[in-house]
Design a protein around this motif. Structure first.
Motif, short mmCIF file in Angstrom:
data_model
loop_
_atom_site.label_atom_id
_atom_site.label_comp_id
_atom_site.label_asym_id
_atom_site.label_seq_id
_atom_site.Cartn_x
_atom_site.Cartn_y
_atom_site.Cartn_z
N ASP A 1 3.32 -21.67 9.03
CA ASP A 1 4.12 -21.49 9.50
C ASP A 1 4.27 -19.72 8.27
N PHE A 2 3.36 -19.44 7.20
CA PHE A 2 3.19 -18.44 6.44
C PHE A 2 2.75 -17.28 7.51
N ALA A 3 1.42 -18.32 8.06
CA ALA A 3 -0.19 -17.07 8.66
C ALA A 3 0.54 -15.72 9.05
N PRO A 4 1.91 -15.68 9.29
CA PRO A 4 1.89 -14.41 9.58
C PRO A 4 2.71 -13.37 8.66
N LEU A 5 3.11 -14.17 7.65
CA LEU A 5 2.97 -13.13 6.24
C LEU A 5 2.44 -12.43 6.01
N PHE A 6 1.01 -13.40 5.31
CA PHE A 6 -0.03 -12.67 4.97
C PHE A 6 -1.47 -13.24 6.38
N PRO B 1 18.09 -18.87 0.79
CA PRO B 1 17.32 -19.49 -0.05
C PRO B 1 15.81 -18.44 0.82
N VAL B 2 15.71 -17.99 2.04
CA VAL B 2 14.43 -18.18 2.64
C VAL B 2 15.15 -16.59 3.82
N MET B 3 15.17 -15.53 4.12
CA MET B 3 15.34 -14.23 4.84
C MET B 3 13.88 -13.45 5.04
N GLU B 4 13.66 -14.17 5.69
CA GLU B 4 11.80 -13.67 6.80
C GLU B 4 11.59 -12.30 6.99
N ALA B 5 12.76 -11.71 7.22
CA ALA B 5 12.57 -10.39 7.63
C ALA B 5 12.47 -9.44 6.54
N LEU B 6 13.50 -9.87 5.77
CA LEU B 6 13.37 -9.35 4.30
C LEU B 6 11.80 -9.78 3.38
N ASP B 7 11.07 -10.53 3.49
CA ASP B 7 10.00 -10.89 3.27
C ASP B 7 9.36 -9.88 3.62
N TYR B 8 8.95 -9.66 4.23
CA TYR B 8 8.69 -7.99 5.40
C TYR B 8 8.76 -7.20 4.95
N ASP B 9 9.64 -6.25 4.57
CA ASP B 9 10.24 -5.82 4.39
C ASP B 9 9.47 -5.64 2.16
N ALA C 1 5.92 -4.61 2.56
CA ALA C 1 5.62 -3.19 2.89
C ALA C 1 6.10 -2.55 1.44
N PHE C 2 6.90 -2.93 1.31
CA PHE C 2 6.94 -2.20 -0.11
C PHE C 2 6.23 -1.61 -1.16
N MET C 3 5.55 -2.53 -0.98
CA MET C 3 4.53 -3.57 -2.92
C MET C 3 3.53 -2.15 -2.51
N LYS C 4 3.26 -2.44 -1.20
CA LYS C 4 2.12 -1.75 -0.46
C LYS C 4 2.25 -0.48 -0.49
N ALA C 5 2.75 -0.05 -0.14
CA ALA C 5 3.48 1.31 -0.53
C ALA C 5 3.21 2.19 -1.93
N LEU C 6 3.85 1.15 -2.87
CA LEU C 6 3.91 1.10 -4.42
C LEU C 6 2.51 1.01 -4.48
N ALA C 7 1.96 0.38 -4.47
CA ALA C 7 0.09 0.32 -4.53
C ALA C 7 -0.41 1.58 -4.12
N LYS C 8 0.07 1.99 -3.35
CA LYS C 8 -1.02 3.54 -3.03
C LYS C 8 -0.19 4.83 -3.62
N LEU C 9 1.10 4.70 -4.24
CA LEU C 9 1.12 5.78 -5.42
C LEU C 9 0.84 5.41 -6.76
N VAL C 10 0.32 4.57 -7.18
CA VAL C 10 -0.17 4.62 -8.12
C VAL C 10 -1.06 5.38 -8.12
#
Length: 204
Positions: free
Chosen positions: A133-138, A184-192, A195-204
């Protein structure tokens, strides 16, 4: 562990012994199951003859140079809950991510072996992950040694209710996210979060 209203009064080990084996062969499909981590904690205590709290203090917290108070939840019998209930400051949690980013080194000393870090970040079954079930996450992900691999060079620890420890070695980035999400698990927030961490990585 008496966290939930209406829960049983059994201890952790007694509860674990009531769980049934899944019908599918082990390793065929990735499924994260907290009781597996709880059982691992019990095995560590019995093999070492020491409490998890003492092992973590000597093998992890002291070498990392943690500065805040750290606590772990126990059941009515004093058995440590290895899968949850470990409380520490964001700064000290970040020290774990930084140690992993540096291949197991912290403060000029080795905390965990280089071979263990390499195994954690380069192995694990992509096929079992794809069936999960985790496959869509990564989509390129894998799981190994309690760490999630994104398949894009970064990796993370994920906890319930919105806790994240995200490590991106290539961009020299470690992110701690602490939260009190109502579920405990909020899938929509996981995707957010991703996305936030990937965007942050591009700024450092």
């Amino acid at each position: 562990m008496l966290w939930n209203p209406g829960g049983g009064d059994e201890g952790l080990f007694e509860f674990l012994c009531t769980l049934k084996r899944l019908p599918t062969p082990h390793g065929e499909v990735f499924r994260y199951r907290s009781p597996n981590t709880d059982l691992l904690g019990i095995l560590l205590e019995r093999a070492s003859g020491r409490r998890i709290a003492d092992l973590m203090r000597d093998k992890l917290w002291t070498p990392l140079g943690t500065t805040g108070e750290i606590a772990i939840t126990v059941d009515r019998e004093g058995t440590s809950r290895a899968s949850a209930g470990i409380s520490l400051t964001p700064r000290d949690l970040a020290r774990i991510g930084e140690m992993m980013r540096n291949g197991g080194m912290a403060n000029g000393r080795r905390v965990v072996s280089a071979s263990w870090v390499e195994d954690t970040l380069t192995t694990g079954s992509h096929e079992a992950w794809q069936r999960s079930d985790f496959a869509p996450l990564f989509p390129k992900g894998r799981y190994r040694n309690k760490w999630y691999q994104t398949g894009e060079g970064s990796f993370c620890g994920i906890g319930i209710h919105g806790q994240w420890l995200f490590v991106d070695p290539q961009n020299e980035l470690v992110v701690v996210r602490m939260s009190c999400q109502p579920d405990p698990v909020m899938e929509a927030l996981d995707y957010d979060n991703i996305a936030f961490m990937k965007a942050l990585a591009k700024l450092v």
